[in-house]
Write a protein that holds these residues in place. Structure first.
Motif, PDB file in Angstrom:
ATOM      1  N   GLY A  13     154.077 -25.011 -34.731  1.00 62.55           N
ATOM      2  CA  GLY A  13     153.378 -25.980 -35.557  1.00 62.55           C
ATOM      3  C   GLY A  13     154.107 -26.191 -36.799  1.00 62.55           C
ATOM      4  O   GLY A  13     155.345 -25.996 -37.057  1.00 62.55           O
ATOM      5  N   ALA A  73     152.282 -17.926 -34.608  1.00 61.65           N
ATOM      6  CA  ALA A  73     151.879 -18.999 -35.606  1.00 61.65           C
ATOM      7  C   ALA A  73     150.784 -19.741 -35.193  1.00 61.65           C
ATOM      8  O   ALA A  73     150.945 -21.338 -35.622  1.00 61.65           O
ATOM      9  CB  ALA A  73     153.186 -19.708 -36.058  1.00 61.65           C
ATOM     10  N   PRO A  75     146.600 -21.162 -35.210  1.00 61.76           N
ATOM     11  CA  PRO A  75     145.440 -21.019 -36.145  1.00 61.76           C
ATOM     12  C   PRO A  75     144.780 -19.696 -36.119  1.00 61.76           C
ATOM     13  O   PRO A  75     144.957 -19.037 -35.009  1.00 61.76           O
ATOM     14  CB  PRO A  75     144.502 -22.212 -35.679  1.00 61.76           C
ATOM     15  CG  PRO A  75     145.212 -23.290 -35.041  1.00 61.76           C
ATOM     16  CD  PRO A  75     146.505 -22.580 -34.227  1.00 61.76           C
ATOM     17  N   PRO A  98     145.351 -15.242 -41.505  1.00 62.46           N
ATOM     18  CA  PRO A  98     144.691 -13.766 -41.742  1.00 62.46           C
ATOM     19  C   PRO A  98     145.192 -13.034 -40.163  1.00 62.46           C
ATOM     20  O   PRO A  98     145.158 -13.753 -39.446  1.00 62.46           O
ATOM     21  CB  PRO A  98     143.435 -13.877 -41.664  1.00 62.46           C
ATOM     22  CG  PRO A  98     143.129 -15.332 -41.333  1.00 62.46           C
ATOM     23  CD  PRO A  98     144.354 -16.084 -41.222  1.00 62.46           C
ATOM     24  N   ARG A 165     142.431 -27.432 -38.696  1.00 61.78           N
ATOM     25  CA  ARG A 165     142.040 -26.084 -38.641  1.00 61.78           C
ATOM     26  C   ARG A 165     141.459 -25.772 -40.013  1.00 61.78           C
ATOM     27  O   ARG A 165     140.840 -24.465 -40.418  1.00 61.78           O
ATOM     28  CB  ARG A 165     143.268 -25.051 -38.447  1.00 61.78           C
ATOM     29  CG  ARG A 165     144.288 -25.000 -39.200  1.00 61.78           C
ATOM     30  CD  ARG A 165     145.343 -24.160 -39.021  1.00 61.78           C
ATOM     31  NE  ARG A 165     146.552 -24.269 -40.226  1.00 61.78           N
ATOM     32  CZ  ARG A 165     146.246 -23.554 -41.201  1.00 61.78           C
ATOM     33  NH1 ARG A 165     145.086 -22.923 -41.474  1.00 61.78           N
ATOM     34  NH2 ARG A 165     147.047 -23.640 -42.161  1.00 61.78           N
ATOM     35  N   ASP A 178     142.051 -18.836 -45.294  1.00 65.73           N
ATOM     36  CA  ASP A 178     142.990 -19.637 -45.274  1.00 65.73           C
ATOM     37  C   ASP A 178     143.991 -19.584 -46.654  1.00 65.73           C
ATOM     38  O   ASP A 178     145.072 -19.383 -46.462  1.00 65.73           O
ATOM     39  CB  ASP A 178     142.874 -21.121 -45.195  1.00 65.73           C
ATOM     40  CG  ASP A 178     144.141 -22.039 -44.587  1.00 65.73           C
ATOM     41  OD1 ASP A 178     145.042 -21.378 -44.089  1.00 65.73           O
ATOM     42  OD2 ASP A 178     144.156 -23.076 -45.034  1.00 65.73           O
ATOM     43  N   TYR A 182     145.231 -15.271 -50.482  1.00 65.56           N
ATOM     44  CA  TYR A 182     146.128 -14.787 -51.496  1.00 65.56           C
ATOM     45  C   TYR A 182     145.872 -14.156 -52.943  1.00 65.56           C
ATOM     46  O   TYR A 182     146.370 -13.249 -53.205  1.00 65.56           O
ATOM     47  CB  TYR A 182     147.204 -16.041 -51.689  1.00 65.56           C
ATOM     48  CG  TYR A 182     147.848 -16.501 -50.516  1.00 65.56           C
ATOM     49  CD1 TYR A 182     149.095 -15.736 -49.859  1.00 65.56           C
ATOM     50  CD2 TYR A 182     147.706 -17.716 -49.833  1.00 65.56           C
ATOM     51  CE1 TYR A 182     149.836 -16.206 -48.735  1.00 65.56           C
ATOM     52  CE2 TYR A 182     148.364 -18.062 -48.532  1.00 65.56           C
ATOM     53  CZ  TYR A 182     149.383 -17.243 -48.224  1.00 65.56           C
ATOM     54  OH  TYR A 182     150.168 -17.547 -47.048  1.00 65.56           O
ATOM     55  N   TYR A 280     160.487 -17.531 -46.778  1.00 61.87           N
ATOM     56  CA  TYR A 280     159.949 -17.006 -45.471  1.00 61.87           C
ATOM     57  C   TYR A 280     161.089 -15.815 -44.840  1.00 61.87           C
ATOM     58  O   TYR A 280     160.952 -14.703 -44.123  1.00 61.87           O
ATOM     59  CB  TYR A 280     159.835 -17.654 -44.170  1.00 61.87           C
ATOM     60  CG  TYR A 280     158.253 -18.675 -44.580  1.00 61.87           C
ATOM     61  CD1 TYR A 280     157.043 -18.057 -44.766  1.00 61.87           C
ATOM     62  CD2 TYR A 280     158.690 -19.859 -44.974  1.00 61.87           C
ATOM     63  CE1 TYR A 280     155.925 -18.664 -45.125  1.00 61.87           C
ATOM     64  CE2 TYR A 280     157.429 -20.572 -45.355  1.00 61.87           C
ATOM     65  CZ  TYR A 280     156.197 -20.164 -45.321  1.00 61.87           C
ATOM     66  OH  TYR A 280     154.985 -20.708 -45.958  1.00 61.87           O
TER      67      TYR A 280
HETATM   68  N1  LIG Z   1     152.456 -18.132 -44.404  1.00 66.35           N
HETATM   69  C1  LIG Z   1     152.134 -19.211 -45.029  1.00 66.35           C
HETATM   70  O1  LIG Z   1     152.768 -19.764 -45.839  1.00 66.35           O
HETATM   71  C2  LIG Z   1     151.274 -19.989 -44.020  1.00 66.35           C
HETATM   72  C3  LIG Z   1     151.206 -21.315 -44.314  1.00 66.35           C
HETATM   73  C4  LIG Z   1     150.433 -22.347 -43.429  1.00 66.35           C
HETATM   74  C5  LIG Z   1     149.887 -21.827 -42.465  1.00 66.35           C
HETATM   75  N2  LIG Z   1     149.813 -20.250 -42.022  1.00 66.35           N
HETATM   76  C6  LIG Z   1     148.988 -19.651 -41.040  1.00 66.35           C
HETATM   77  O2  LIG Z   1     149.646 -20.171 -39.944  1.00 66.35           O
HETATM   78  C7  LIG Z   1     148.680 -20.445 -38.871  1.00 66.35           C
HETATM   79  C8  LIG Z   1     149.319 -21.817 -38.317  1.00 66.35           C
HETATM   80  O3  LIG Z   1     148.969 -22.701 -39.304  1.00 66.35           O
HETATM   81  P1  LIG Z   1     149.674 -24.124 -38.940  1.00 66.35           P
HETATM   82  O4  LIG Z   1     149.271 -24.962 -40.115  1.00 66.35           O
HETATM   83  O5  LIG Z   1     150.897 -24.106 -38.724  1.00 66.35           O
HETATM   84  O6  LIG Z   1     149.075 -24.638 -37.613  1.00 66.35           O
HETATM   85  P2  LIG Z   1     149.189 -25.835 -36.685  1.00 66.35           P
HETATM   86  O7  LIG Z   1     150.478 -26.700 -37.069  1.00 66.35           O
HETATM   87  O8  LIG Z   1     147.694 -26.886 -36.919  1.00 66.35           O
HETATM   88  O9  LIG Z   1     149.357 -25.273 -35.364  1.00 66.35           O
HETATM   89  C9  LIG Z   1     150.181 -24.326 -34.751  1.00 66.35           C
HETATM   90  C10 LIG Z   1     150.159 -24.068 -33.656  1.00 66.35           C
HETATM   91  O10 LIG Z   1     148.965 -23.699 -33.023  1.00 66.35           O
HETATM   92  C11 LIG Z   1     148.377 -24.103 -31.896  1.00 66.35           C
HETATM   93  N3  LIG Z   1     147.293 -25.160 -32.111  1.00 66.35           N
HETATM   94  C12 LIG Z   1     146.802 -25.826 -33.072  1.00 66.35           C
HETATM   95  N4  LIG Z   1     145.645 -26.273 -32.945  1.00 66.35           N
HETATM   96  C13 LIG Z   1     145.161 -25.581 -31.752  1.00 66.35           C
HETATM   97  C14 LIG Z   1     144.024 -25.792 -31.086  1.00 66.35           C
HETATM   98  N5  LIG Z   1     142.948 -26.546 -31.486  1.00 66.35           N
HETATM   99  N6  LIG Z   1     143.647 -25.062 -29.759  1.00 66.35           N
HETATM  100  C15 LIG Z   1     144.786 -23.976 -29.464  1.00 66.35           C
HETATM  101  N7  LIG Z   1     145.984 -23.966 -30.171  1.00 66.35           N
HETATM  102  C16 LIG Z   1     146.268 -24.775 -31.289  1.00 66.35           C
HETATM  103  C17 LIG Z   1     149.401 -25.119 -31.428  1.00 66.35           C
HETATM  104  O11 LIG Z   1     150.227 -24.545 -30.570  1.00 66.35           O
HETATM  105  P3  LIG Z   1     150.756 -25.300 -29.225  1.00 66.35           P
HETATM  106  O12 LIG Z   1     152.074 -25.911 -29.631  1.00 66.35           O
HETATM  107  O13 LIG Z   1     150.939 -24.127 -28.333  1.00 66.35           O
HETATM  108  O14 LIG Z   1     149.740 -26.094 -28.797  1.00 66.35           O
HETATM  109  C18 LIG Z   1     150.210 -25.569 -32.647  1.00 66.35           C
HETATM  110  O15 LIG Z   1     151.656 -25.755 -32.430  1.00 66.35           O
HETATM  111  C19 LIG Z   1     147.331 -20.401 -39.589  1.00 66.35           C
HETATM  112  O16 LIG Z   1     146.857 -19.134 -39.142  1.00 66.35           O
HETATM  113  C20 LIG Z   1     147.705 -20.339 -41.077  1.00 66.35           C
HETATM  114  O17 LIG Z   1     146.961 -19.336 -41.696  1.00 66.35           O
HETATM  115  C21 LIG Z   1     150.620 -19.618 -43.262  1.00 66.35           C
END
Ligand SMILES: NC(=O)c1ccc[n+]([C@@H]2O[C@H](COP(=O)([O-])OP(=O)(O)OC[C@H]3O[C@@H](n4cnc5c(N)ncnc54)[C@H](OP(=O)(O)O)[C@@H]3O)[C@@H](O)[C@H]2O)c1
Length: 328
Positions: A13, A73, A75, A98, A165, A178, A182, A280
């Motif tokens: 994602g 990566a 939710p 988290p 999410r 979320d 931080y 990253y």
């Molecule tokens: N370190 C950072 O800077 C940072 C920044 C943003 C987010 N994050 C963390 O990264 C994680 C993902 O965030 P994101 O914004 O990248 O998420 P996202 O783009 O909404 O989703 C990432 C992946 O998760 C799966 N997913 C999404 N919605 C789903 C659902 N309803 N049911 C089942 N699987 C689902 C999908 O995988 P599939 O392709 O397999 O369907 C999607 O490709 C979170 O835990 C967030 O806290 C970290």
């Protein structure tokens, strides 16, 4: 561990895309494979970021004997089951923050990794950002003396999409887990576990926190104040006040490139610490160095820090009355 380290990605994602961009900048890192619930999404991601293989599902990726480490990566609510799947398949894991939904999940994950002698780390990238490293150096050099007070905020205007999410409780939504994570992490990093926590929150009509204000109190006198919000854009800055002066972590503090040291005698100094790629890069390098030297934990982001962090988040959730299905 071979010279080249082969990565797998679960959940291609938004954040996985930024991570995969940085992976391309790290010497000896190979994006071996990607897995999604949606074949089109994983194929497009693989093409965009040069992944060698596309896997039909998460289980197939976890079972590939060539993969050294998997980046989870998805939710928050899926971190536990997917990290456990990878560990039980004999794979090291870097899992997004988290780490889990609560301390029970994180304890099981870290115990599993330890029992299997596998590397496991929470992807708390802030710890590895050069600006944070500089902050730690300044504090350890006693630049501002004893810390009195830490103040940090993270707020942005959410889009109100109830199924995202950010708002959907079934995906672990809410500001605390979320983005509040931080400022909370920064306070733990600088001051340790508080002796008392007070917190108040505002809730969305989906039942998660849209604003959370947290006060940490320490018996030794220090205080820390954290805010997280999806109701307003806030500066996303951190201030650390000490007996000799203060340090400002400029916006966005959790991946800051600029620090200002302001002393009580009115002198000041600014430090620029540019990060590589999307930022990253630095956590990826840390993981690769740990794997190459056979470590199962990072000394900079050890399991104990992740446990302290999630226990503190659990405590804050208890304060504000925020529960998820995973707590049942
Ligand atoms: N370190 C950072 O800077 C940072 C920044 C943003 C987010 N994050 C963390 O990264 C994680 C993902 O965030 P994101 O914004 O990248 O998420 P996202 O783009 O909404 O989703 C990432 C992946 O998760 C799966 N997913 C999404 N919605 C789903 C659902 N309803 N049911 C089942 N699987 C689902 C999908 O995988 P599939 O392709 O397999 O369907 C999607 O490709 C979170 O835990 C967030 O806290 C970290």
């Amino acid at each position: 561990m071979p010279e080249k380290i082969k990565w797998g990605i679960i959940g291609p994602g938004k954040i996985a895309g930024k991570f995969a961009q940085d992976l391309q900048l790290v010497e000896n890192a190979v994006l071996h494979g990607v897995a999604s619930r949606d074949a089109g999404r994983s194929a497009a991601f693989a093409q965009k970021y040069n992944a060698v293989h596309v896997f039909e599902n998460y289980e197939a990726l976890a079972a590939d004997p060539e993969i050294d480490i998997i980046y989870v990566a998805t939710p928050h609510v899926f971190h536990f089951e997917q990290t456990m799947l990878c560990l039980r398949s004999g794979k090291s894991v870097l899992c997004e923050k988290p780490f889990g939904m609560n301390a029970r999940e994180v304890k099981i994950m870290t115990d599993e990794a330890r029992a299997r002698n596998l590397f496991l780390m929470e992807a708390l990238w802030t710890r590895f950002i050069p600006g944070t490293e500089k902050l730690i150096e300044l504090i350890s050099q006693d630049a501002i003396g004893k810390i009195h007070y830490v103040k940090a905020d993270f707020g942005f205007l959410g889009d109100g999409n109830k199924s995202s999410r950010v708002n959907n409780p079934d995906l672990g939504a809410g500001t605390l887990l979320d983005i509040g994570i931080y400022p909370v992490y920064l306070s733990l990093l600088l001051l340790g576990i508080p002796d008392q926590i007070k917190a108040v929150a505002t809730f969305t009509d989906t039942g998660v926190d849209s604003f959370c204000a947290i006060l940490f109190d320490y018996l030794s006198g220090e205080k820390a104040f954290s805010e997280s919000s999806i109701l307003s854009n806030t500066p996303i800055e951190a201030m650390i006040y000490g007996e000799k002066g203060s340090i400002k972590m400029h916006s966005r503090f959790h991946h800051t490139e600029k620090l200002t040291l302001q002393l009580n005698d009115n002198t000041s100094e600014t430090f620029q610490n540019v990060y590589i790629g999307n930022g990253y890069y630095h956590e990826i390098v840390e993981v690769m160095e740990c794997l190459k030297s056979g470590k199962t934990e990072s000394e900079k982001m050890p399991h104990l820090m992740s446990l302290d962090l999630i226990r503190t988040l659990d405590n804050i959730r208890e304060n504000i009355g925020l529960k998820y299905k995973s707590d049942e």
